[in-house]
Design a protein around this motif. Structure first.
Motif, PDB file in Angstrom:
ATOM      1  N   GLU A  83       0.886  -1.271  -0.031  1.00  0.00           N
ATOM      2  CA  GLU A  83       0.070  -0.103  -0.097  1.00  0.00           C
ATOM      3  C   GLU A  83       0.966   1.315   0.053  1.00  0.00           C
ATOM      4  O   GLU A  83       0.480   2.002  -0.871  1.00  0.00           O
ATOM      5  CB  GLU A  83      -0.928  -0.042   1.436  1.00  0.00           C
ATOM      6  CG  GLU A  83      -1.936   1.104   1.200  1.00  0.00           C
ATOM      7  CD  GLU A  83      -2.901   1.152   2.549  1.00  0.00           C
ATOM      8  OE1 GLU A  83      -2.938   2.143   3.185  1.00  0.00           O
ATOM      9  OE2 GLU A  83      -3.184   0.165   2.673  1.00  0.00           O
ATOM     10  N   THR A  84       1.950   1.153   0.711  1.00  0.00           N
ATOM     11  CA  THR A  84       2.838   2.509   1.006  1.00  0.00           C
ATOM     12  C   THR A  84       3.659   2.653  -0.477  1.00  0.00           C
ATOM     13  O   THR A  84       3.717   3.662  -1.069  1.00  0.00           O
ATOM     14  CB  THR A  84       3.918   2.366   1.988  1.00  0.00           C
ATOM     15  OG1 THR A  84       3.098   2.193   3.095  1.00  0.00           O
ATOM     16  CG2 THR A  84       4.644   3.292   2.070  1.00  0.00           C
ATOM     17  N   GLN A  87       1.095   4.137  -3.082  1.00  0.00           N
ATOM     18  CA  GLN A  87       0.957   5.581  -2.423  1.00  0.00           C
ATOM     19  C   GLN A  87       2.235   6.555  -2.993  1.00  0.00           C
ATOM     20  O   GLN A  87       2.034   7.439  -3.538  1.00  0.00           O
ATOM     21  CB  GLN A  87       0.630   5.842  -1.137  1.00  0.00           C
ATOM     22  CG  GLN A  87      -0.720   5.288  -0.619  1.00  0.00           C
ATOM     23  CD  GLN A  87      -1.820   5.896  -1.156  1.00  0.00           C
ATOM     24  OE1 GLN A  87      -1.720   7.126  -1.472  1.00  0.00           O
ATOM     25  NE2 GLN A  87      -2.820   4.904  -1.501  1.00  0.00           N
ATOM     26  N   LYS A  90       1.847   6.888  -6.803  1.00  0.00           N
ATOM     27  CA  LYS A  90       0.845   7.923  -7.242  1.00  0.00           C
ATOM     28  C   LYS A  90       1.472   9.301  -6.912  1.00  0.00           C
ATOM     29  O   LYS A  90       1.116   9.905  -7.838  1.00  0.00           O
ATOM     30  CB  LYS A  90      -0.399   7.585  -6.357  1.00  0.00           C
ATOM     31  CG  LYS A  90      -1.022   6.417  -6.680  1.00  0.00           C
ATOM     32  CD  LYS A  90      -2.543   6.367  -5.814  1.00  0.00           C
ATOM     33  CE  LYS A  90      -3.185   5.103  -6.154  1.00  0.00           C
ATOM     34  NZ  LYS A  90      -4.501   4.871  -4.914  1.00  0.00           N
ATOM     35  N   ALA A  91       2.007   9.297  -5.740  1.00  0.00           N
ATOM     36  CA  ALA A  91       2.859  10.656  -5.610  1.00  0.00           C
ATOM     37  C   ALA A  91       3.632  11.090  -6.328  1.00  0.00           C
ATOM     38  O   ALA A  91       3.794  12.267  -7.009  1.00  0.00           O
ATOM     39  CB  ALA A  91       3.477  10.771  -4.010  1.00  0.00           C
TER      40      ALA A  91
END
Length: 131
Positions: A83-84, A87, A90-91
């Motif tokens: 999950e990290t 993210q 995406k960033a």
């Protein structure tokens, strides 16, 4: 962080253009610069001893250690790590979009790949691809 990603320059097109010279650079020189390939293939139907070596960014540096970590942590922790990572991806996409809109995108981010394949004929580089 750089020590975990040693050799990542081999995925930079500008670096490769300065380092690998088709028709001159040998397998021995490639091994000295980049180490052993992730994958090695030999074209057995070729009369000129053709082969290719592939290097994959996900099989080295921090990515390699993250793959190993997933083996030894709980399922819950592993899911949190994925999950990290998602993210962060995406960033990075948002940052790339913002920099392209504002005109601050650097040329380097456009010339990086995650897979390098080097094609040889008789142990000399014929050509290479980065994608």
């Amino acid at each position: 962080m750089n020590t975990l990603n040693q050799g990542s320059q081999k995925y930079d097109v500008a670096y490769l253009k300065q380092t690998i010279i088709p028709g001159k650079t040998t397998k021995g020189q490639i091994t000295q610069m980049f180490g052993a390939p992730t994958n090695e293939e030999l074209n057995s139907t070729s009369t000129s001893n053709e082969s290719n070596w592939t290097y994959e960014k996900t099989d080295e540096g921090l990515d390699k250690y993250m793959k190993l970590a997933h083996k030894y942590v709980s399922t819950e922790t592993s899911l949190k790590m994925y999950e990290t990572s998602a993210q962060l991806a995406k960033a990075q996409t948002v940052a790339n979009d913002v920099s392209s809109v504002t005109g601050t995108k650097t040329g380097q981010s456009q010339t990086q790949g995650s897979v390098l394949t080097i094609y040889f004929v008789d142990d000399v580089v014929k050509y290479y691809r980065v994608y």
